[in-house]
Design an enzyme around this catalytic site. Structure first.
Site, PDB file in Angstrom:
ATOM      1  N   CYS A  76       0.835  -1.196   0.000  1.00  0.00           N
ATOM      2  CA  CYS A  76       0.000   0.000   0.000  1.00  0.00           C
ATOM      3  C   CYS A  76       0.869   1.244   0.000  1.00  0.00           C
ATOM      4  CB  CYS A  76      -0.889  -0.008   1.238  1.00  0.00           C
ATOM      5  SG  CYS A  76      -1.844   1.496   1.411  1.00  0.00           S
ATOM      6  N   TYR A 358     -16.412 -12.622  29.681  1.00  0.00           N
ATOM      7  CA  TYR A 358     -16.167 -11.598  28.649  1.00  0.00           C
ATOM      8  C   TYR A 358     -16.572 -12.193  27.283  1.00  0.00           C
ATOM      9  CZ  TYR A 358     -13.036 -10.246  32.473  1.00  0.00           C
ATOM     10  OH  TYR A 358     -12.498  -9.970  33.696  1.00  0.00           O
ATOM     11  N   GLU A 379     -21.156 -11.213  30.042  1.00  0.00           N
ATOM     12  CA  GLU A 379     -20.711 -10.074  29.235  1.00  0.00           C
ATOM     13  C   GLU A 379     -21.393  -8.816  29.764  1.00  0.00           C
ATOM     14  OE1 GLU A 379     -18.828  -9.123  26.428  1.00  0.00           O
ATOM     15  OE2 GLU A 379     -19.870  -7.219  26.654  1.00  0.00           O
ATOM     16  N   CYS A 462      -5.749 -10.271  24.281  1.00  0.00           N
ATOM     17  CA  CYS A 462      -5.322  -9.382  23.194  1.00  0.00           C
ATOM     18  C   CYS A 462      -4.188  -8.484  23.664  1.00  0.00           C
ATOM     19  CB  CYS A 462      -6.498  -8.572  22.665  1.00  0.00           C
ATOM     20  SG  CYS A 462      -7.347  -7.650  23.951  1.00  0.00           S
TER      21      CYS A 462
END
Ligand code: SAH
Length: 507
Positions: A76, A358, A379, A462
């Protein structure tokens, strides 16, 4: 660390040794780290100091003096300006190696785990065969350039100025055709772009979502108004995108979309047959009404102009309906691998009670429910729980129950109830799976998990720094790391997911 001897505007020569959390290069001068955007591991660069802090500095890349052997030509041309990718200029295998090292080093440094253990439990990171065109969701801001031309593209890193680019290599190739159509439709019909400075104009964003397994596409315009002028013509136009360019028909073998969406057919997308697919794949055209003066992209009111208010997709054997507002993992190919590992690490035989904390829209919960006796998902976002329950019904899964609330409150409440009279078996978990946001698990949540004494804990993370912190607590409280594996969900960015299996140690 010694106080640096340099100051703003100094120009230095630095060798890049590592990357920071956001994928920026890190080089050291006298042990003093300098963060340099767009420099990659192995580069020798000339850097101008922009901001010198007590223990580190930010520098601007002036020139790559000796390019790293890991440098590649980015696909890109906007990779430096655009905030979407950070490390496209680094060979993908090197990206993976760096991500794996990042997990390893965090577990060692923050978690305090020994190298001996880490070497035993770490499995090779799961990369992509083709790390492009992996995103199933793209949100393009619409605006005007300095000459007053309508543009669509991406925000430059940390700003709100739009880099005009309809060809993003992370999203499906056909998005470019859809966007180009929308821009020309707006121009022909004098439909304005939103201007966030004076809150005028109509079209704010275009959201395109794709089901990689089903091939279905959703086009959603986010508008600063109640309705879209010439809506019927717009729908016809979107559906006509292929007719303008093709005449080809769809063959059986082309119907399924392989890994990376239409990645392999980038050239082919401009030939008749490939383009012919697009129209048949458009299953939803809608508007999201957002008249607020806000940075939040989506408005909560959705009006369907064509088709359904959702598209359908699968992860593994589980079916999901995805609406414009639904949370859904953006890299379905890698998500399937990640959840596959979570399922494998959970070691289910069909008799287990599993808690999925979660849980979002219940993606992991439903994946686990295929092999467990009973799954409870927790959640905090009520809308996500509504989606989770609907997804359970959609898949005919009666063994998944979803609870709205904070994991660190819900879990202790259920456990306290169980401790009181043992009437509720719910709090007896054989396996607990957690997939928290970047800040990791709350202490109250970890404490209760330990008290519940599940055989196994599967931690999906994450952010390997908070993962390491939480694993340290779990290790100190009777859970040993059995397996750790990185999964690259976001190629060309600094992010990496980790999945970890912990087993209860007999104490
Ligand atoms: N497991 C899901 C979503 C993971 S993202 C999937 O794979 O799709 C993390 C989720 O945790 C988000 O949905 C977020 O809304 C939720 N969350 C954040 N804080 C929470 C808390 N304290 N208790 C429960 N859920 C929380």
């Amino acid at each position: 660390m010694e106080q640096a001897v340099f100051k703003k505007n100094d120009v230095l020569t630095v060798t890049i040794e590592d990357l920071g959390a956001e994928g920026e290069g890190i080089g050291k001068v006298d042990g003093y780290p300098i963060f340099i955007k767009d420099a990659i591991i192995g580069d020798v660069v000339s850097v101008k100091i922009m901001k010198a802090k007590k223990n580190y500095a930010f520098g601007k890349l002036e020139k790559v003096l000796t390019p790293s052997s890991f440098r590649v030509e980015p696909k890109c041309e906007f990779h430096k300006q655009c905030g979407g990718c950070q490390i496209q200029a680094m060979d993908y295998r090197k990206q993976l190696e760096w991500k794996q090292n990042k997990i390893y080093n965090n577990l060692k440094r923050i978690g305090g785990f020994s190298e001996e253990l880490l070497q035993k439990v770490t499995e090779p990171i799961v990369g992509m065969e083709n790390p492009y065109h992996y995103r199933n969701k793209a949100q393009y801001p619409i605006g005007m350039d300095k000459e007053g031309n309508l543009i669509a593209g991406f925000y430059a890193g940390r700003t709100h100025s739009i880099v005009a680019n309809t060809r993003c290599f992370l999203g499906p190739s056909e998005n470019e055709l859809i966007l180009e159509f929308i821009l020309s439709f707006m121009k022909e019909n004098s439909i304005s772009a939103y201007n966030e400075i004076d809150h005028s104009g109509l079209v704010r964003h275009v959201l395109i979502r794709s089901g990689f397994r089903t091939g279905e596409i959703m086009v959603c315009l986010v508008i600063n108004g109640e309705s879209m002028p010439k809506a019927e013509k717009f729908v016809e136009g979107v559906l006509g995108v292929e007719l303008m360019l093709s005449g080809g028909s769809l063959t059986e073998s082309e119907e399924g979309v392989s890994e990376g969406g239409l990645a392999e057919s980038e050239e082919g997308i401009r030939n008749g047959q490939q383009v012919g697919k697009i129209t048949k794949r458009i299953k939803s055209i809608c508007l999201s009404i957002n008249m607020e003066n806000t940075n939040v992209i989506m408005g909560q009111t959705i009006r369907t102009l064509y088709g359904d208010p959702y598209i359908t997709d699968y992860i593994g054997g589980v079916k999901f309906q995805i609406s414009p507002l639904s949370f859904y993992q953006v890299n379905p190919v890698q998500t399937e691998k990640l959840y596959g590992l979570a399922l494998e690490y959970a070691g289910l035989t069909g008799n287990e009670t599993v808690w999925d904390l979660y849980c979002g829209i219940g993606t992991i919960s439903l994946f686990l429910a295929q092999k467990a006796k009973q799954v409870y998902g927790v959640e905090i976002v009520p809308q996500a729980i509504t989606d989770a329950r609907r997804n359970a019904v959609l898949n005919g899964m009666g063994n998944a129950e979803f609870i709205v609330g904070r994991a660190e409150e819900v879990l202790p409440e259920y456990f306290a109830e169980y401790e009181r009279d043992h009437s509720s078996e719910k709090a007896c978990a054989d396996v607990i799976v957690v997939d928290p946001p970047r800040k990791g698990c709350d202490t109250a949540c970890l404490e209760t998990m330990v008290k519940m004494q599940p055989k196994r804990i599967v931690y999906v993370s994450c952010d390997s720094a908070t993962l390491a912190r939480d694993l340290k607590y779990l290790a100190e409280n009777g859970y040993g790391i059995e397996r750790v594996r990185g999964v690259d969900q976001f190629g060309h960015t600094g992010h990496v997911e980790t999945v970890c299996c912990l087993q209860r140690v007999n104490m």
